[in-house]
Design a protein around this motif. Structure first.
Motif, PDB file in Angstrom:
ATOM      1  N   ASN A   1       0.842  -1.182   0.000  1.00  0.00           N
ATOM      2  CA  ASN A   1       0.000   0.000   0.000  1.00  0.00           C
ATOM      3  C   ASN A   1       0.886   1.243   0.000  1.00  0.00           C
ATOM      4  O   ASN A   1       1.784   1.340  -0.822  1.00  0.00           O
ATOM      5  CB  ASN A   1      -0.957  -0.048   1.188  1.00  0.00           C
ATOM      6  CG  ASN A   1      -2.199   0.786   0.993  1.00  0.00           C
ATOM      7  OD1 ASN A   1      -2.113   1.959   0.680  1.00  0.00           O
ATOM      8  ND2 ASN A   1      -3.349   0.166   1.166  1.00  0.00           N
ATOM      9  N   SER A   2       0.702   2.164   0.921  1.00  0.00           N
ATOM     10  CA  SER A   2       1.497   3.399   0.938  1.00  0.00           C
ATOM     11  C   SER A   2       2.787   3.263   1.737  1.00  0.00           C
ATOM     12  O   SER A   2       3.490   4.246   1.960  1.00  0.00           O
ATOM     13  CB  SER A   2       0.666   4.548   1.499  1.00  0.00           C
ATOM     14  OG  SER A   2       0.356   4.285   2.856  1.00  0.00           O
TER      15      SER A   2
ATOM     16  N   LEU B   1       0.182   3.929  -5.350  1.00  0.00           N
ATOM     17  CA  LEU B   1       0.521   3.603  -3.968  1.00  0.00           C
ATOM     18  C   LEU B   1       2.024   3.475  -3.787  1.00  0.00           C
ATOM     19  O   LEU B   1       2.570   3.887  -2.757  1.00  0.00           O
ATOM     20  CB  LEU B   1      -0.190   2.323  -3.521  1.00  0.00           C
ATOM     21  CG  LEU B   1      -1.702   2.456  -3.363  1.00  0.00           C
ATOM     22  CD1 LEU B   1      -2.319   1.099  -3.073  1.00  0.00           C
ATOM     23  CD2 LEU B   1      -2.049   3.459  -2.285  1.00  0.00           C
TER      24      LEU B   1
ATOM     25  N   LYS C   1       3.299   6.921  -3.439  1.00  0.00           N
ATOM     26  CA  LYS C   1       3.046   7.419  -2.082  1.00  0.00           C
ATOM     27  C   LYS C   1       4.027   6.805  -1.095  1.00  0.00           C
ATOM     28  O   LYS C   1       4.513   7.480  -0.192  1.00  0.00           O
ATOM     29  CB  LYS C   1       1.617   7.106  -1.656  1.00  0.00           C
ATOM     30  CG  LYS C   1       0.586   7.960  -2.336  1.00  0.00           C
ATOM     31  CD  LYS C   1      -0.809   7.590  -1.880  1.00  0.00           C
ATOM     32  CE  LYS C   1      -1.839   8.391  -2.667  1.00  0.00           C
ATOM     33  NZ  LYS C   1      -3.206   8.025  -2.304  1.00  0.00           N
ATOM     34  N   ALA C   2       4.315   5.521  -1.265  1.00  0.00           N
ATOM     35  CA  ALA C   2       5.274   4.852  -0.377  1.00  0.00           C
ATOM     36  C   ALA C   2       6.656   5.487  -0.502  1.00  0.00           C
ATOM     37  O   ALA C   2       7.342   5.688   0.501  1.00  0.00           O
ATOM     38  CB  ALA C   2       5.333   3.355  -0.690  1.00  0.00           C
TER      39      ALA C   2
ATOM     40  N   ASN D   1       6.532   8.738   1.341  1.00  0.00           N
ATOM     41  CA  ASN D   1       6.535   8.469   2.781  1.00  0.00           C
ATOM     42  C   ASN D   1       7.920   8.067   3.271  1.00  0.00           C
ATOM     43  O   ASN D   1       8.360   8.493   4.337  1.00  0.00           O
ATOM     44  CB  ASN D   1       5.512   7.387   3.139  1.00  0.00           C
ATOM     45  CG  ASN D   1       4.095   7.888   3.008  1.00  0.00           C
ATOM     46  OD1 ASN D   1       3.833   9.084   3.078  1.00  0.00           O
ATOM     47  ND2 ASN D   1       3.173   6.967   2.809  1.00  0.00           N
TER      48      ASN D   1
END
Length: 84
Positions: free
Chosen positions: A32-33, A58, A61-62, A65
């Motif tokens: 996911n993220s 995703l 986004k990961a 992050n």
């Protein structure tokens, strides 16, 4: 958690045993993220951890992050670094 400094650790990580992860190579399928992947890396010290996901948005986004978490860790440790 890296997303909420001062907040409690992610409860999903609490069901994992450190002996399953510490010092090992870990693959997080469906990351996911990257929230759990990053938290596992932070809390359980694997030798290597990789997150994969079928959704390119995703993964993006990961990556964001991870950069945010890495930058925050660098800032926290900056006073311990000598240059020159």
């Amino acid at each position: 958690s890296y997303r909420n400094p001062g907040a409690q650790d992610d409860p999903r990580v609490k069901v994992l045993s450190r002996e399953w992860i510490e010092g090992k190579r870990i693959l997080d399928i469906g990351c996911n993220s990257g929230a759990v992947t990053i938290e596992v890396a932070r809390a359980m010290n694997p030798r290597h951890i990789m997150g994969v996901d079928i959704d390119p948005s995703l993964i993006q986004k990961a990556r964001v992050n991870l950069r945010t978490y890495a930058a925050r860790k660098y800032e926290e440790n900056a006073m311990d670094v000598e240059v020159g």
